[in-house]
Scaffold this active site. Structure first.
Site, short mmCIF file in Angstrom:
data_model
loop_
_atom_site.label_atom_id
_atom_site.label_comp_id
_atom_site.label_asym_id
_atom_site.label_seq_id
_atom_site.Cartn_x
_atom_site.Cartn_y
_atom_site.Cartn_z
N HIS A 159 0.80 -1.22 0.00
CA HIS A 159 0.00 0.00 0.00
C HIS A 159 0.83 1.27 0.00
CE1 HIS A 159 -3.11 -2.93 0.62
NE2 HIS A 159 -3.85 -2.07 -0.04
N CYS A 205 -10.35 -4.95 -9.96
CA CYS A 205 -9.81 -3.67 -9.49
C CYS A 205 -8.39 -3.80 -8.91
CB CYS A 205 -10.74 -3.03 -8.47
SG CYS A 205 -10.89 -3.98 -6.96
#
Ligand code: PEP
Ligand code: MG
Length: 752
Positions: A372, A683
């Site tokens: 992330h 996604c």
């Protein structure tokens, strides 16, 4: 609306810190401002002392000042103790009749019987209490409770830091460490591209640690006086306030008081006293600053609390800033602005700091490209390469680095020829050339419509989207405002961010993913999820279902913000039907609840799930009956199917999105969705790879969601894909269990 303004004002540190020369003064400012805004006669702040197990009155306006520090309550004692114990507000017209009321002689509070008190919560635990009092005939309303909760949530960060500083005042000094240096001219290292772009600049070793340790052993030739020190402290304070403002402006959703602890330590009486005293005793000012900083570092490093340990970076950063302002020449401390930062590890909040300081690029020595921090670097448009090579340890501050983050190359002190080769590309990037033109709609070569959606991590992504054409937001990673901040945002704060997202979205089609905390997205303030392997722990929807209050607040904020959208809500990491139904049930409860109130909201959101846990593949048909849509999160699906940590560069070669099991899983989900006429999208980062697009389209996927920077390129690639060919190739890929044959088909034969 008035209350919302207060919330935003408090979010700006210059408001809180204006005129505060110490922590006590800072708290005084807060109570005075809050009392004025809330039209209260008395405002008090109690802070919980964990070691003694008592709430201590730390600031007050309205009483005799002599009671500050003297009024102490146990959990459950008095109204403040009750609020703290129950972690819930108390609002009473006559506090003297409250069963737990305790009267303190000498306060004069008999005149102010109307009470409103709410906990100050950090993470999910209370750290203190804020209390307002008015005369009895002037009672508090429900709207006041909400307003005070908003204020309290903003104060949580400040109080958290104050709490640490208070508990450490008077502690003993510690030891220092040393760093090392070496030259590596002309070296080339191969890494992984984590966030696109090019950069060429001098390096700064990150986190301040190396710089601090370098400094700790240094002697400073010139003698600096107390007056020099005071000037440097003032300058540092101004610098930090300006930085905070820059982050606020740039990233309104995520920038919650990133520099709070720096400013608080700077104003801490014992920090100032330690430095002043040793300068008065004859120590050179820079050395006095280092010694005072070292005291905190030793204490914070030894703490078992990760939140406190994280503060070490802040102190190192603060001390190096002060020294830079004090002894700029001698200390030779390079700034971050316009530099390439080399770091072993970074927190998402570190990235924000770096972005606010206009860093040119980052070389990270750990982590994976689907981690992330990488995802966030893309949103912040900071070129970043991950290089897991011990050679990086020998880089020194000031070495020049060229990073080619399109393919992941790093050149150390490159020769003129290399620099020349990249010059045009770097210049093109810095002159912010217009984004490539896009067609209004995306179609394959044979005219099949593909919905191109955007993954949004920060509101900043919307800026890029404005210049692109896309069909909506396919994934809003709602956890970023949670992990970057220092405390959980309230419903109102979330509503504020989500509304901006909905208003700035390219179309009405907006998909909110509920909180996906855990894995490599752990808020520094949240200890419970930090146990064991966090990717397999209390992650995502598990967290939301366990902390239902946090979940409910988020859902309410989403429903309200999505009032005018074709709202979609999806849950991450679902592993069973029951879990999905339970989460959906909570959304419906929130809808029912909102119907009782006056807020405008969306009562008919589409409710879907992410396909990320391999276990759901085997029961995907059952899911297809009950969900409104699927979104395949390949980043996690790959990591869980193949047992490869997505953040670990050492096992990157095992992270194979085209593994036959993954390809077949995607096909199976697509088929199930088709049988029940449900929408299915992808996604994960697989969409960012041109080679996989043909397979996904051949599988029947018609909705793809990606980081905005890939939209234009992917539209072009899709325009060259023929669906019949793609389907034929997909069938071939699905028929083989052999990775190398798949690679041969995907990477060798396919030419884009
Ligand atoms: C995924 O897992 O593919 C995904 C899109 O979610 P995240 O990357 O935020 O885990
Ligand atoms: Mg995921």
């Amino acid at each position: 609306m008035d209350h919302l303004n207060l919330l935003l004002n408090i979010g700006q540190l210059d408001w809180v810190f204006k005129g505060s020369s110490s922590i006590e003064k800072l708290l005084d400012n807060i109570v005075v401002m809050v009392a004025r805004h809330m039209r209260a006669d008395v405002c008090s702040i109690y802070i919980y002392d964990d070691t003694k197990g008592e709430l201590v009155l730390r600031a007050n306006t309205g009483f005799d000042p002599s009671v500050i520090g003297k009024i102490k309550l146990r959990r459950g004692e008095g109204i403040a103790g009750t609020v703290f114990e129950k972690n819930a507000p108390v609002c009473v017209a006559d506090g003297f009749t409250h069963p737990n009321f305790r009267y303190f002689k000498g306060t004069g509070e008999e005149r102010y019987k109307s009470f409103l008190s709410v906990p100050i919560i950090s993470g999910a635990v209370p750290v203190g209490v804020i209390m307002l009092q008015r005369q009895q005939n002037n009672r508090f309303e429900d709207s006041d409770i909400k307003a005070l909760q908003i204020v309290s949530s903003q104060l949580a960060t400040v109080l958290d830091n104050i709490k640490i500083i208070i508990s450490l005042q008077g502690a003993a000094p510690g030891e220092s460490m040393r760093g090392k240096k070496e030259q590596l001219d002309g070296m080339f290292l191969k890494g992984k591209a984590a966030s696109r772009g090019y950069a060429y600049a001098k390096t700064t070793l990150a986190t301040g640690a190396e710089r601090f340790h370098d400094m700790a052993g240094q002697t400073f030739g010139k003698k600096y006086s107390l007056a020099d020190l005071q000037k440097a402290l003032k300058k540092t304070e101004k610098e930090l306030a300006a930085l905070q403002k820059a982050v606020d402006n740039k990233l309104s959703d995520a920038a919650s008081m990133i520099f709070t602890s720096h400013l608080l330590i700077l104003k801490d009486k014992s920090f100032l006293a330690a430095m002043t005293l040793s300068v008065q005793k004859g120590k050179n000012a820079p050395e006095a600053v280092i010694a005072a900083g070292q005291k905190y570092i030793t204490l914070f490093s030894a703490s078992s609390d990760p939140y406190i340990r994280e503060k070490v970076h802040d102190i190192e950063d603060l001390v190096t800033r002060v020294i830079r302002n004090l002894a700029r020449k001698e200390a030779k401390l390079p700034p971050v602005r316009n530099r390439i930062v080399v770091a072993t590890d970074l927190y998402p909040s570190d990235l924000l700091k770096l972005s606010s300081e206009e860093v040119k690029g980052i070389v990270l020595m750990s982590g994976g490209v689907t981690s992330h921090v990488s995802i966030l670097a893309r949103s912040l448009q900071i070129p970043m390469v991950i290089v897991n090579d011990p050679v990086m340890n020998n880089i020194s501050d000031g070495d020049r680095i060229l990073i080619d983050a399109e393919i992941g190359n790093v050149f150390i002190n490159p020769g003129k020829d290399i620099v020349q080769e990249f010059k045009d590309r770097i210049d093109e990037q810095t002159t912010a050339s217009a984004p490539p033109a896009m067609k209004a709609i995306t179609e394959t070569k044979d005219g099949v419509r593909i919905k191109l959606m955007a993954n949004v991590n920060l509101l900043k992504d919307l800026e890029v989207l404005r210049q692109m054409s896309c069909d909506g937001i396919g994934l809003y990673r709602s956890e970023f405002p949670f992990i970057i901040r220092k405390n959980f945002p309230t419903e109102e704060e979330q509503y504020f961010i989500y509304r901006k997202l909905a208003e700035g979205a390219p179309s009405k089609d907006v998909t909110f993913r509920t909180l996906d905390i855990g894995g490599d997205k752990i808020p520094a303030y949240w200890e419970p999820v930090n146990k064991g392997n966090s990717f397999l722990g209390l992650r995502s929807i598990r967290f939301s279902l366990k902390y239902k209050d946090i979940f409910t607040q988020q859902i309410r904020a989403i429903l309200r913000a999505g009032a005018n959208c074709d709202l979609k809500i999806m849950f991450p990491m679902i592993f069973s039907l029951e879990e999905f139904l339970q989460a959906r049930g909570i959304v419906m409860e929130c809808v029912d609840d909102l119907k009782q109130g006056e807020s405008v909201f969306n009562g008919q959101p589409k409710i879907g799930m992410m396909v990320e846990v391999p276990a759901v593949i085997e029961i995907i048909e059952e899911f297809a009956r009950v969900v409104d849509f699927f979104s395949i999160g390949t980043n996690d699906l790959v990591q869980y199917m193949l047992a490869v940590d997505r953040t670990n560069e050492e096992v990157a070669e095992y992270y194979i999105p085209h593994h036959p099991a993954v390809l077949r899983a995607i096909k199976r989900v697509t088929e199930a969705a088709k049988s029940y006429s449900k929408e299915v999208s992808v996604c994960g980062d697989m969409v960012n790879n041109a080679h996989y697009l043909q397979f996904l389209i051949g599988c029947g996927i018609r909705t793809l969601s990606m980081n905005p920077i890939y939209l234009a390129e992917n539209q072009k690639i899709i325009g060259g894909i023929d669906v019949a060919n793609a389907e034929a190739m997909t069938l071939k890929l699905l028929a083989t269990g052999d990775i190398s044959r798949i690679e041969n088909e995907l990477f060798v034969k396919l030419q884009f």
